[in-house]
Design a protein around this motif. Sequence first.
Motif, PDB file in Angstrom:
ATOM      1  N   TYR A 195       0.839  -1.208   0.000  1.00 25.74           N
ATOM      2  CA  TYR A 195       0.000   0.000   0.000  1.00 25.74           C
ATOM      3  C   TYR A 195       0.874   1.259   0.000  1.00 25.74           C
ATOM      4  CZ  TYR A 195      -3.615  -3.317   1.439  1.00 25.74           C
ATOM      5  OH  TYR A 195      -4.487  -4.378   1.499  1.00 25.74           O
ATOM      6  N   PRO A 196       1.604   1.516  -1.083  1.00 24.50           N
ATOM      7  CA  PRO A 196       2.549   2.642  -1.098  1.00 24.50           C
ATOM      8  C   PRO A 196       1.880   4.011  -0.941  1.00 24.50           C
ATOM      9  CG  PRO A 196       2.261   1.741  -3.302  1.00 24.50           C
ATOM     10  CD  PRO A 196       1.583   0.796  -2.369  1.00 24.50           C
ATOM     11  N   ASN A 197       0.607   4.115  -1.267  1.00 22.27           N
ATOM     12  CA  ASN A 197      -0.093   5.397  -1.148  1.00 22.27           C
ATOM     13  C   ASN A 197      -0.860   5.536   0.157  1.00 22.27           C
ATOM     14  OD1 ASN A 197       0.686   6.226  -3.808  1.00 22.27           O
ATOM     15  ND2 ASN A 197      -0.934   4.920  -4.639  1.00 22.27           N
ATOM     16  N   ASP A 198      -0.841   4.478   0.957  1.00 27.45           N
ATOM     17  CA  ASP A 198      -1.672   4.484   2.163  1.00 27.45           C
ATOM     18  C   ASP A 198      -0.900   4.133   3.428  1.00 27.45           C
ATOM     19  OD1 ASP A 198      -4.405   4.892   0.870  1.00 27.45           O
ATOM     20  OD2 ASP A 198      -3.631   3.141  -0.205  1.00 27.45           O
ATOM     21  N   LEU A 199       0.365   3.825   3.307  1.00 25.19           N
ATOM     22  CA  LEU A 199       1.216   3.627   4.468  1.00 25.19           C
ATOM     23  C   LEU A 199       2.461   4.491   4.287  1.00 25.19           C
ATOM     24  CD1 LEU A 199       1.677   0.746   6.734  1.00 25.19           C
ATOM     25  CD2 LEU A 199       3.802   1.669   5.811  1.00 25.19           C
ATOM     26  N   HIS A 200       2.641   5.444   5.176  1.00 26.06           N
ATOM     27  CA  HIS A 200       3.687   6.449   5.039  1.00 26.06           C
ATOM     28  C   HIS A 200       4.742   6.244   6.133  1.00 26.06           C
ATOM     29  CE1 HIS A 200       0.951   8.531   2.267  1.00 26.06           C
ATOM     30  NE2 HIS A 200       0.013   8.220   3.145  1.00 26.06           N
ATOM     31  N   LEU A 201       6.005   6.224   5.738  1.00 20.74           N
ATOM     32  CA  LEU A 201       7.114   5.992   6.655  1.00 20.74           C
ATOM     33  C   LEU A 201       8.002   7.225   6.703  1.00 20.74           C
ATOM     34  CD1 LEU A 201       8.088   2.389   5.481  1.00 20.74           C
ATOM     35  CD2 LEU A 201       6.638   2.997   7.424  1.00 20.74           C
TER      36      LEU A 201
END
Length: 589
Positions: A224-230
Amino acid sequence: MGCGTSSSVKDKKSEKALKAALVIQNWYRGRSAQLKTRQRYALTIFQSIEYADEQGQLQLSNFFSFMLENYTRVLEEDSELVTHLLGSNIQDKDRQDYLGLIDVPDSYCGPRLQFPLTFTDIDLLIEAFKQQQILHAYYVLEVLFETKKLLQQMPNFTHTKTSPSKEITICGDLHGKLDDLFLIYSKNGLPSVSNPYVFNGDFVDRGKNSMEILMILFVSFLVYPNDLHLNRGNHEDFMMNKRYGFTKEVLNKYKLHGKKILQILEDIYTWLPIGTIIDNEILVVHGGISESTDLNLLHRIERNKLKSVLMPPIPIDGDRATEKENKVGTTITARGIRRNGSLSEQLTKHEWEQVITVFSASNYYEEGSNRGAYIRVSSGTPPRFFQYQMTRATCLRPLYQRVNAVESSAIRMLKERMISRKTDLIRVFQLQDCSKSGKLSVGQWAFSMENVLGLNLPWRSLSSRLVTTDKDGNTDYMSSFQDIHIQKPVKEVQSTLIETVYRYRSDLQMIFNVIDSDHSGLISMEEFRSMWKLFTSYYSVCIDDSQLDELAERMDLNKDGSIDFNEFLKAFYVVHKFDKLNKSDTKDA
């Protein structure tokens, strides 16, 4: 008559029962308040020591800056040492250079990830880690390469939006506490398009499951690259990992391929975004901001060039002038982000109270010491706060037992800090003891402790746990050290040397690990002497070279010309006599 007498007796019994209940209630309330106060003091000790260690990190950063500023001179004296300290071990290798030589044997019974990854792989990984399985190095490296490739496409600040029906969850420091991540996912749901997350740095170090946390977060990010931010924290830093345990964890879990994993992680850290901006109103960033923070500048910097906060880049001509030009104020407000504002602009009270710190590692200092938390935010509504705490057997014990455990741990840490400054403390004690009586008032003792240790603590209240006080309220200041001492590796060595090595043991361990580039746990006698020479030249520590040479020679037990620094530090183990008493008290309780 009989009825009246019976009624009177009943009234008296009821009155006595009520009085007894009030006495018990008052005692209980007083006891609870006392325990809460002791718990609060213990947490204050933990926090003060941690903040002091943070300042120590700045000092260590200044040490590496000193190394850079004196690069030419040091290079001429010891080029190999400088290469170890300042050079990077990363080599440009592609995926196949690493993965082509690794086989996953049929006997491996851990999780097998399928690329491209899907939601199923997140669930598979979580279940495997709950069973304390280790992910094979092949899959770890695959995840790391995929993560790096995706991170390189990300901007310095990622933007995300919420809606009244779509909240975003913000998590703070996890520090290797895998159970806390499991608990968050259990209470709040796994990441998905409809359940986005921001993890605000410090995923690793201190806890024992930092690698598992990284793998879950990176796999979730890949799905989920657009929905999990690191976001990057100060512990997403290869130098910090050498000091606070993650490097050791990786090498212990992946003995054959651990060094390769660490090399790639060193690069991945630099590509993690600086922060996340939600609805163009909320800035999520690790460690906070200053009044001179400039978001425009931060959007433009090449973040991958910052390898470590402890090792700043070498300054070049024109840097100082550029720094002065770029110091423009930035203010974070509840209504939006003001860029390029004047430094004289003041935050309103409302704006200040929207500045929130969130910390997600429960039981951080000790079992039962603190709760973790996360925040859920959505457009147009106030943030919602959720607290939790992992409950193990220790957390289910009575309050007084939990407080005793937390307090004992805090006092132990504080006493270790005291013993590392014993010579300085005694000097200050004796300066105030004009009558040479060996005693000081509690106020004088407290002033001396604060003056030398620099910890903002309620010393008067803590005095009953740290020093013997007579009936007149005066302290026997030497009793501050009567139940603790550093185990001496060499009887003839000066006490000041022992205290100095113990005081700076974390910094020395970190520098040692940098020099020990092959992670063998050994450095040569020459490297040790060079390390100490550089260290003492910056810290202005006056230690006779012959004393240090004698200590190093004696520590080389097998006379092979190398030093096992872990064993060296163990020689400075702090012995707590009161530990035996605490253990017996716990049994009695």
